[in-house]
Design a protein around this motif. Structure first.
Motif, PDB file in Angstrom:
ATOM      1  N   ASN A 162       0.820  -1.230   0.000  1.00 48.12           N
ATOM      2  CA  ASN A 162       0.000   0.000   0.000  1.00 48.12           C
ATOM      3  C   ASN A 162       0.849   1.274   0.000  1.00 48.12           C
ATOM      4  OD1 ASN A 162      -2.605  -1.272   0.048  1.00 48.12           O
ATOM      5  ND2 ASN A 162      -2.258  -1.753   2.216  1.00 48.12           N
ATOM      6  N   ILE A 163       1.919   1.247  -0.780  1.00 47.24           N
ATOM      7  CA  ILE A 163       2.755   2.442  -0.930  1.00 47.24           C
ATOM      8  C   ILE A 163       1.985   3.472  -1.756  1.00 47.24           C
ATOM      9  CG2 ILE A 163       4.913   3.342  -1.901  1.00 47.24           C
ATOM     10  CD1 ILE A 163       5.298   1.594   0.575  1.00 47.24           C
ATOM     11  N   PRO A 164       1.941   4.755  -1.336  1.00 45.40           N
ATOM     12  CA  PRO A 164       1.251   5.778  -2.141  1.00 45.40           C
ATOM     13  C   PRO A 164       1.809   5.845  -3.568  1.00 45.40           C
ATOM     14  CG  PRO A 164       1.789   6.635   0.036  1.00 45.40           C
ATOM     15  CD  PRO A 164       2.464   5.303  -0.065  1.00 45.40           C
ATOM     16  N   GLY A 165       0.920   5.810  -4.555  1.00 49.97           N
ATOM     17  CA  GLY A 165       1.344   5.852  -5.957  1.00 49.97           C
ATOM     18  C   GLY A 165       1.781   4.515  -6.503  1.00 49.97           C
ATOM     19  N   SER A 166       1.512   3.427  -5.744  1.00 54.70           N
ATOM     20  CA  SER A 166       1.985   2.107  -6.184  1.00 54.70           C
ATOM     21  C   SER A 166       1.308   1.652  -7.475  1.00 54.70           C
ATOM     22  CB  SER A 166       1.746   1.068  -5.086  1.00 54.70           C
ATOM     23  OG  SER A 166       0.372   1.006  -4.743  1.00 54.70           O
ATOM     24  N   ASP A 167       0.043   2.072  -7.702  1.00 57.98           N
ATOM     25  CA  ASP A 167      -0.624   1.700  -8.948  1.00 57.98           C
ATOM     26  C   ASP A 167       0.058   2.335 -10.155  1.00 57.98           C
ATOM     27  OD1 ASP A 167      -1.402   4.187  -7.992  1.00 57.98           O
ATOM     28  OD2 ASP A 167      -3.350   4.123  -9.006  1.00 57.98           O
ATOM     29  N   ILE A 168       0.531   3.576  -9.982  1.00 58.06           N
ATOM     30  CA  ILE A 168       1.275   4.245 -11.056  1.00 58.06           C
ATOM     31  C   ILE A 168       2.620   3.551 -11.267  1.00 58.06           C
ATOM     32  CG2 ILE A 168       2.309   6.420 -11.815  1.00 58.06           C
ATOM     33  CD1 ILE A 168       0.236   7.891 -10.168  1.00 58.06           C
ATOM     34  N   ILE A 169       3.271   3.160 -10.166  1.00 60.05           N
ATOM     35  CA  ILE A 169       4.547   2.441 -10.260  1.00 60.05           C
ATOM     36  C   ILE A 169       4.371   1.164 -11.070  1.00 60.05           C
ATOM     37  CG2 ILE A 169       6.235   1.095  -8.929  1.00 60.05           C
ATOM     38  CD1 ILE A 169       6.024   3.170  -6.716  1.00 60.05           C
ATOM     39  N   PHE A 170       3.323   0.387 -10.761  1.00 62.09           N
ATOM     40  CA  PHE A 170       3.095  -0.877 -11.461  1.00 62.09           C
ATOM     41  C   PHE A 170       2.865  -0.638 -12.950  1.00 62.09           C
ATOM     42  CE2 PHE A 170       0.383  -4.235 -13.143  1.00 62.09           C
ATOM     43  CZ  PHE A 170       1.081  -5.370 -12.761  1.00 62.09           C
ATOM     44  N   ASN A 171       2.047   0.359 -13.293  1.00 64.25           N
ATOM     45  CA  ASN A 171       1.743   0.622 -14.703  1.00 64.25           C
ATOM     46  C   ASN A 171       2.975   1.103 -15.465  1.00 64.25           C
ATOM     47  OD1 ASN A 171      -1.007  -0.069 -14.618  1.00 64.25           O
ATOM     48  ND2 ASN A 171      -1.551   1.914 -13.777  1.00 64.25           N
ATOM     49  N   ILE A 172       3.802   1.931 -14.818  1.00 62.99           N
ATOM     50  CA  ILE A 172       5.029   2.405 -15.477  1.00 62.99           C
ATOM     51  C   ILE A 172       5.988   1.243 -15.714  1.00 62.99           C
ATOM     52  CG2 ILE A 172       7.136   3.764 -15.129  1.00 62.99           C
ATOM     53  CD1 ILE A 172       5.460   5.919 -13.828  1.00 62.99           C
ATOM     54  N   VAL A 173       6.174   0.386 -14.694  1.00 64.56           N
ATOM     55  CA  VAL A 173       7.080  -0.762 -14.845  1.00 64.56           C
ATOM     56  C   VAL A 173       6.586  -1.678 -15.966  1.00 64.56           C
ATOM     57  CG1 VAL A 173       7.976  -2.834 -13.725  1.00 64.56           C
ATOM     58  CG2 VAL A 173       7.887  -0.677 -12.465  1.00 64.56           C
ATOM     59  N   PHE A 174       5.296  -1.907 -16.029  1.00 59.33           N
ATOM     60  CA  PHE A 174       4.723  -2.752 -17.071  1.00 59.33           C
ATOM     61  C   PHE A 174       4.989  -2.157 -18.451  1.00 59.33           C
ATOM     62  CE2 PHE A 174       1.821  -5.182 -19.550  1.00 59.33           C
ATOM     63  CZ  PHE A 174       1.556  -6.336 -18.831  1.00 59.33           C
ATOM     64  N   PHE A 175       4.771  -0.865 -18.589  1.00 61.05           N
ATOM     65  CA  PHE A 175       4.977  -0.193 -19.874  1.00 61.05           C
ATOM     66  C   PHE A 175       6.453  -0.232 -20.259  1.00 61.05           C
ATOM     67  CE2 PHE A 175       5.413   2.983 -23.060  1.00 61.05           C
ATOM     68  CZ  PHE A 175       4.159   3.149 -23.652  1.00 61.05           C
ATOM     69  N   VAL A 176       7.332   0.037 -19.297  1.00 62.67           N
ATOM     70  CA  VAL A 176       8.776   0.025 -19.567  1.00 62.67           C
ATOM     71  C   VAL A 176       9.220  -1.371 -20.016  1.00 62.67           C
ATOM     72  CG1 VAL A 176      11.059   0.196 -18.493  1.00 62.67           C
ATOM     73  CG2 VAL A 176       9.341   1.964 -18.064  1.00 62.67           C
ATOM     74  N   THR A 177       8.679  -2.418 -19.386  1.00 65.66           N
ATOM     75  CA  THR A 177       9.015  -3.783 -19.788  1.00 65.66           C
ATOM     76  C   THR A 177       8.565  -4.066 -21.216  1.00 65.66           C
ATOM     77  OG1 THR A 177       8.852  -4.558 -17.499  1.00 65.66           O
ATOM     78  CG2 THR A 177       8.701  -6.220 -19.231  1.00 65.66           C
ATOM     79  N   LEU A 178       7.334  -3.666 -21.545  1.00 62.94           N
ATOM     80  CA  LEU A 178       6.844  -3.832 -22.916  1.00 62.94           C
ATOM     81  C   LEU A 178       7.729  -3.092 -23.911  1.00 62.94           C
ATOM     82  CD1 LEU A 178       2.942  -3.497 -22.642  1.00 62.94           C
ATOM     83  CD2 LEU A 178       4.243  -5.530 -23.235  1.00 62.94           C
TER      84      LEU A 178
END
Length: 487
Positions: A369-385
């Motif tokens: 439950n880190i603040p902004g964790s949903d944005i972190i996950f989406n950025i990491v996913f996009f960067v991996t793609l």
């Protein structure tokens, strides 16, 4: 998957796996990273695609933990000490100091994006520690994608680059994991001091190394000395050791991923009964979990939300590819410039592909439950793609451009037979040529080295029993067994 019965989950899962394998067969021919295709299949079947709903980050993280344990152990078993000995120092530098440098440089860049504002869009704005956390989740690399692509393009690498990149990718996940966990503690306000962090890192490394080595040795002893009636149980026994190694190390506050990787190296570099059966089992299980992980992660992400962070993710991707990764690689490899020319360093810096580990690590801030964790996950996913698509499809051309490619040689026996490690003999194939028949065409006329015996003869698709009077023809294939030369 709430609302689905067990039968429906199995049915949908089998369809997803079938479609993934079918698509990957086509993509393999064109150099498209297989893991990218698995991700895309998951996204297409997900909530923003065909409507399958999967939103359990905890379940995805659990599957990722199982998968990464098996993948790292299997990678350790494939790591031959004789191969990595010449590149051990630069490889370890890349997997430790290189990961830290990558995190610091990328984290500073992500933090600086928060001060950029334009008329058309605002980039992400993270506190410094959160920016470092995002960078840490993306700091490890994936060798499986690189070598699957090189294999499909029939390319090998000069200057010991293959074992170097394999060692780096196999051993840098534990460092990225440690940084991710430590930074989550700092961001969540655990009150840890610098001394606490340093002690935690030392304990994780020490316990991970000790337990991995000790359990690896015990696993070798157990497999070689336990007399099991069913040969298949040896593979299950090794699987039990993998999960035991990770969990006992994690419960002791050590680094479980480091432990399973080291245990794999220990097991892989010792004599092992039923080695072929065990490797075949682990190889199949590795592919299964890779497919399962990427399908679940593809189902978990919402493309509509992911593309909302497209601008900062693209900037971060380009920065990592052209600045952060080269800076960290050159800093680690320059002391070894006599072994690696600059073009080899350039290639090593270019092939820092993101894979399963960054996306799995990105689930940890979400669970915490880190603040902004949903944005972190989406950025990491996009960067991996972005990494798999841009770097993955250009690896072979870059290797050729830098003149680092050599013909890919993959020897596979025509007979598919292997000897146990405890037999001091070796098998090899021999193709009969016209010159071999100059003294006669029967087996008794063929000149062989002392101590060499013919086990089988293959002619076309037929297997023939060797006898002295059997006539041979050019093109026949012999399975030979040789005595090992005494040192």
């Amino acid at each position: 998957m709430e609302g689905y019965t067990s039968e429906w989950i199995l049915f949908i899962g089998s369809i997803l796996i079938f479609v993934s394998i079918l698509i990957s067969k086509t993509g393999y021919k064109f150099g498209v990273p297989t893991l990218l295709l698995f991700l895309v299949v998951g996204m297409c079947f997900g909530e923003d695609g065909l409507g399958l709903k999967f939103d359990s980050v905890q379940d995805a993280q659990f599957v990722g933990m199982l998968g990464m344990s098996i993948i790292l152990f299997s990678g350790g078993m494939d790591t031959k000490l004789s191969d990595i000995k010449p590149i051990l120092k630069p490889g370890l530098m890349l997997s430790t100091f290189g990961v830290v440098l990558m995190t610091i440089i990328t984290g500073a860049f992500i933090y600086s994006l928060g001060f950029i504002h334009t008329r058309y869009f605002d980039l992400v704005k993270f506190p410094l520690l959160t920016a470092m956390l995002l960078a840490a989740t993306m700091s490890s690399t994936d060798s499986a994608s690189v070598f699957n692509i090189l294999r499909s393009q029939k390319i090998n690498l000069k200057h010991n680059l293959k074992p170097l990149l394999e060692l780096e990718s196999g051993s840098n996940d534990p460092m990225a994991y440690m940084l991710t966990i430590v930074l989550i503690q700092l961001v969540s306000g655990g009150g840890a001091t610098s001394l606490d962090i340093l002690v935690s890192l030392i304990i994780q490394f020490a316990l991970g190394g000790f337990i991995g080595f000790a359990v690896g040795k015990f696993a070798v002893f157990s497999v070689n000395h336990f007399s099991l009636n069913n040969r298949s149980l040896y593979s299950i026994l090794v699987l039990a050791f993998i999960f035991f190694t990770f969990t006992i190390t994690d419960m002791a506050k050590g680094n479980g991923y480091l432990a399973v990787y080291l245990a794999g190296i220990v097991v892989g570099n010792n004599k092992l009964v039923n080695r072929k059966d065990i490797l075949t089992f682990l190889n199949g299980l590795t592919w299964f979990f890779q497919i399962l992980m990427f399908l679940l992660l593809g189902l978990l992400v919402h493309p509509s939300k992911m593309f909302s962070v497209a601008f900062p993710a693209i900037f971060i991707s380009l920065f990592m590819i052209f600045i952060a990764r080269p800076a960290s690689v050159f800093a680690c490899m320059l002391p070894f410039y006599k072994k690696f020319p600059f073009r080899a360093m350039h290639f090593a810096s270019f092939v820092g592909l993101r894979g399963a580990a960054p996306i799995i690590f990105a689930t940890y801030p979400v669970v915490a439950n880190i603040p902004g964790s949903d944005i972190i996950f989406n950025i990491v996913f996009f960067v991996t793609l972005f990494s798999l698509l841009s770097q993955g499809m250009t690896i072979a051309p870059v290797a050729r451009m830098l003149k680092l490619d050599t013909p890919y040689e993959e020897y596979e026996s025509e007979f598919g037979i292997e000897l146990p490690d405890d037999i001091d003999r070796k098998l090899r194939d021999k193709v009969i040529l016209e010159d071999d028949l100059s003294n006669g065409c029967r087996i008794m006329d063929i000149k062989l080295d002392k101590g060499t015996l013919i086990i089988l003869v293959k002619r076309g698709n037929k297997l023939l029993t060797p006898s002295g009077s059997l006539e041979l023809y050019a093109g026949d294939k012999l399975l030979l067994i040789d005595e090992l030369q005494k040192q």
